[in-house]
Design an enzyme around this catalytic site. Sequence first.
Site, short mmCIF file in Angstrom:
data_model
loop_
_atom_site.label_atom_id
_atom_site.label_comp_id
_atom_site.label_asym_id
_atom_site.label_seq_id
_atom_site.Cartn_x
_atom_site.Cartn_y
_atom_site.Cartn_z
N GLY A 58 32.58 3.84 23.87
CA GLY A 58 32.77 3.34 22.51
C GLY A 58 31.51 3.01 21.75
O GLY A 58 31.58 2.52 20.62
N ASP A 96 43.32 14.75 24.99
CA ASP A 96 42.42 15.89 25.21
C ASP A 96 42.13 16.55 23.87
O ASP A 96 43.06 16.93 23.15
CB ASP A 96 43.11 16.89 26.15
CG ASP A 96 42.21 18.05 26.56
OD1 ASP A 96 41.21 18.31 25.86
OD2 ASP A 96 42.53 18.71 27.56
N ASP A 120 29.30 13.10 21.91
CA ASP A 120 28.26 12.76 22.88
C ASP A 120 28.79 12.90 24.31
O ASP A 120 28.25 12.33 25.24
CB ASP A 120 27.79 11.31 22.63
CG ASP A 120 26.51 10.97 23.39
OD1 ASP A 120 25.62 11.84 23.47
OD2 ASP A 120 26.41 9.84 23.90
N LYS A 160 26.00 16.88 21.68
CA LYS A 160 25.00 16.88 22.75
C LYS A 160 25.17 18.12 23.61
O LYS A 160 26.28 18.48 23.99
CB LYS A 160 25.17 15.63 23.62
CG LYS A 160 24.23 15.59 24.82
CD LYS A 160 24.25 14.24 25.51
CE LYS A 160 25.56 13.97 26.22
NZ LYS A 160 25.59 12.63 26.83
#
Length: 259
Positions: A58, A96, A120, A160
Amino acid sequence: MGKKDKRWVLQRKKDPYYNLAKRKNYRSRATYKLFQLNEKFNIIKEKNVVVDLGCAPGGWLQAARDMTGEEGFIVGIDLQQIKPLPYENVIAVKGDMTDEETLKKIQDILPEKPDVIICDASPNISGVWDVDHTRSLELTTMALMTATKMLKKGGNFVVKVFQGDLFYKYVELVSEYFDKAFTTKPRASREESAEVYVIAKHYNGKKFNMKSKSDIVKLLKPQDELKREESALSLRKNISDEDTGMIIKKIKQLRAKKD
């Protein structure tokens, strides 16, 4: 506690971003990565609608809330259950990101199409460079697919990626859907980490093309044998170095066979 664990704890205590996050009540040191990315590229603005893919624990939700303010709206999605944050305009959904029903649920929650999608997330790490790079690309390409389904035209995307042979192929793929794509490593990333962030700005409205000839898209095509080989690799505690090398070679061969 083993020597490795003790060393990790000591390193973390010396980590300025870990200590700063703890003092500021942020859930992760990674919060500062998003702050630094936004400072450099102006990705998230006040009042923006943001979706965070793979949002656990979070920290990026907290950073996005600080950036958008009370009039923004943030939805996070993760396979794990996320402890709620004390903001009415931040919602975490367990699910998902590749599941259409989950995406429909998120779209129903959002007040409008998101201005920004951030990711991320990391794959399960095997410790084998070739496998981890491939898994990272599969995950980040699924994030890109999700972005093209949800983003408003002109929106931004941050993801990322682990460095490797196909990294720039991924950047090329992202560039098909955004006017500009940049790569960077924020100061808060650990020096030894293979992670790099792709910043994509101004979504052009194109939908993801599964028929693309991109080497990256080929990785997404299902192949049962490849999955079985990777499953075997995940149990490599009982596999010799020679066998591990053979499995990696097989993975490359299977990948090359994909149309």
